[in-house]
Enzyme design. Structure first.
Site, PDB file in Angstrom:
ATOM      1  N   GLY A  98     -31.609   2.283  -4.508  1.00  0.00           N
ATOM      2  CA  GLY A  98     -31.502   1.433  -5.692  1.00  0.00           C
ATOM      3  C   GLY A  98     -32.481   1.720  -6.817  1.00  0.00           C
ATOM      4  O   GLY A  98     -32.586   0.939  -7.758  1.00  0.00           O
ATOM      5  N   TRP A 100     -32.467   3.935  -9.303  1.00  0.00           N
ATOM      6  CA  TRP A 100     -31.851   4.087 -10.635  1.00  0.00           C
ATOM      7  C   TRP A 100     -31.321   2.749 -11.135  1.00  0.00           C
ATOM      8  O   TRP A 100     -31.384   2.446 -12.324  1.00  0.00           O
ATOM      9  CB  TRP A 100     -30.714   5.118 -10.592  1.00  0.00           C
ATOM     10  CG  TRP A 100     -31.168   6.548 -10.449  1.00  0.00           C
ATOM     11  CD1 TRP A 100     -32.342   6.986  -9.898  1.00  0.00           C
ATOM     12  CD2 TRP A 100     -30.468   7.724 -10.866  1.00  0.00           C
ATOM     13  NE1 TRP A 100     -32.399   8.359  -9.943  1.00  0.00           N
ATOM     14  CE2 TRP A 100     -31.269   8.839 -10.517  1.00  0.00           C
ATOM     15  CE3 TRP A 100     -29.233   7.942 -11.468  1.00  0.00           C
ATOM     16  CZ2 TRP A 100     -30.877  10.146 -10.782  1.00  0.00           C
ATOM     17  CZ3 TRP A 100     -28.835   9.255 -11.736  1.00  0.00           C
ATOM     18  CH2 TRP A 100     -29.657  10.341 -11.396  1.00  0.00           C
ATOM     19  N   ASP A 116     -22.553   2.822  -2.735  1.00  0.00           N
ATOM     20  CA  ASP A 116     -23.121   3.818  -1.827  1.00  0.00           C
ATOM     21  C   ASP A 116     -22.476   3.677  -0.454  1.00  0.00           C
ATOM     22  O   ASP A 116     -21.971   2.603  -0.099  1.00  0.00           O
ATOM     23  CB  ASP A 116     -24.643   3.647  -1.698  1.00  0.00           C
ATOM     24  CG  ASP A 116     -25.316   4.957  -1.258  1.00  0.00           C
ATOM     25  OD1 ASP A 116     -25.944   5.613  -2.110  1.00  0.00           O
ATOM     26  OD2 ASP A 116     -25.192   5.334  -0.074  1.00  0.00           O
ATOM     27  N   ASP A 132     -17.231   4.365   0.298  1.00  0.00           N
ATOM     28  CA  ASP A 132     -17.198   5.800  -0.001  1.00  0.00           C
ATOM     29  C   ASP A 132     -16.508   5.946  -1.349  1.00  0.00           C
ATOM     30  O   ASP A 132     -15.330   5.600  -1.485  1.00  0.00           O
ATOM     31  CB  ASP A 132     -16.418   6.537   1.091  1.00  0.00           C
ATOM     32  CG  ASP A 132     -16.410   8.047   0.880  1.00  0.00           C
ATOM     33  OD1 ASP A 132     -16.609   8.501  -0.270  1.00  0.00           O
ATOM     34  OD2 ASP A 132     -16.197   8.767   1.863  1.00  0.00           O
ATOM     35  N   ASP A 156     -26.066  10.228  -8.566  1.00  0.00           N
ATOM     36  CA  ASP A 156     -27.124  10.942  -7.844  1.00  0.00           C
ATOM     37  C   ASP A 156     -26.616  11.201  -6.416  1.00  0.00           C
ATOM     38  O   ASP A 156     -27.406  11.406  -5.506  1.00  0.00           O
ATOM     39  CB  ASP A 156     -28.394  10.064  -7.834  1.00  0.00           C
ATOM     40  CG  ASP A 156     -29.660  10.844  -7.508  1.00  0.00           C
ATOM     41  OD1 ASP A 156     -29.641  12.085  -7.610  1.00  0.00           O
ATOM     42  OD2 ASP A 156     -30.673  10.202  -7.163  1.00  0.00           O
ATOM     43  N   LYS A 196     -26.274  14.636 -10.627  1.00  0.00           N
ATOM     44  CA  LYS A 196     -27.071  15.613  -9.890  1.00  0.00           C
ATOM     45  C   LYS A 196     -26.268  16.908  -9.828  1.00  0.00           C
ATOM     46  O   LYS A 196     -25.046  16.901  -9.713  1.00  0.00           O
ATOM     47  CB  LYS A 196     -27.309  15.071  -8.473  1.00  0.00           C
ATOM     48  CG  LYS A 196     -28.337  15.862  -7.681  1.00  0.00           C
ATOM     49  CD  LYS A 196     -28.251  15.540  -6.208  1.00  0.00           C
ATOM     50  CE  LYS A 196     -28.978  14.317  -5.734  1.00  0.00           C
ATOM     51  NZ  LYS A 196     -30.431  14.388  -5.831  1.00  0.00           N
TER      52      LYS A 196
END
Ligand code: SAM
Length: 240
Positions: A98, A100, A116, A132, A156, A196
């Site tokens: 958590g 970000w 997540d 997911d 990310d 990312k």
């Protein structure tokens, strides 16, 4: 999460993170003491915990109440590009634990929805779901929870590596592709996207799509990202 790494130097901060972050009580939970259940843990998880204990960025995150050292990576990106505005609506993919989300809430985002595979302890000012992201319907669920198109999409997401180079590479690229596709489809015009990425990764097709859909695409290597790692971030600015 192999890229939660040792830094080379301190991040340059536009807005210094002196205010305790929202929902920061879980920061570094269980990381400050001895490893009591070492015999039950795998070698790799013990190595990971040892790295965290020895890592000054993780130490700084714990001391300041950030959920993860990753908070410093996004803070640096936001300091540079001013992505989070007061009232921003943000979707964060791969949000656990958590960090970000905390940064977005702290910097005035009106609404933050995170997803997540892992459960995330609640953070006031955000809506966090366990799912997911690649499952059918989860993308629409996030938009519904946000109540409209986002101003900012963050990813990310990182899979658990299997150690087989080609397989890991395909998994990395798949996550970047699915996040980029989502950002391009859902962002409001003028919106931004951060993902990312990995140097040397074959993200050529994604890069071409992002360049076509956004006015500018930049590569960023935050100071809190370990120097020797291939982790970099792609920052796509101003959805056309
Ligand atoms: N940005 C986070 C923070 O500030 O605390 C750290 C994110 S961590 C590096 C990567 C996360 O991506 C992991 O928690 C992992 O569970 C998540 N992830 C990987 N694949 C995912 C997927 N398909 N759907 C949702 N989350 C995923």
């Amino acid at each position: 999460m192999s890229d939660d790494e040792k830094p080379a130097s301190a991040p340059q901060e536009r807005r210094r993170m002196v205010k305790p972050p929202t929902g920061g009580t879980a920061a570094g939970r269980g990381m400050g003491g001895k490893i009591k259940t070492a015999e039950k843990k795998s070698i790799s998880s013990i190595e990971w915990i040892k790295r965290q204990l020895a890592d000054p960025w993780s130490e700084k995150a714990r001391a300041e109440g950030w959920r993860s050292r990753a908070a410093f990576k996004f803070s640096e990106i936001d300091d540079r590009f001013h992505l989070v505005k007061r009232g921003s609506r943000v979707i964060d993919l791969g949000a656990a634990p958590g960090g970000w989300v905390q940064v977005c809430v702290n910097r005035g985002a009106a609404s933050v929805v995170g997803v997540d595979l892992l459960p995330i302890e609640p953070i006031p000012g955000s809506t966090l779901i366990q799912a997911d992201f690649t499952d059918p319907g989860v993308d629409q669920q996030l938009i519904d929870l946000l109540g409209g198109p986002p101003d900012l999409v963050l990813s990310d997401m990182a899979h658990n590596t299997v150690g087989h180079r080609q397989t890991d590479h395909l998994k990395i690229i798949a996550l970047i592709e699915v996040a980029s596709d989502f950002a391009i489809r859902t962002l409001r015009p003028g919106g931004h996207f951060v993902t990312k990425n990995f140097q040397g990764g074959d993200a050529g097709r994604v890069l071409a799509e992002l360049r076509a859909a956004f006015q500018e695409v930049k590569y960023v290597k935050p100071a809190a990202s370990r120097k020797g790692s291939s982790e970099v971030y792609l920052v796509a600015l101003n959805r056309k």
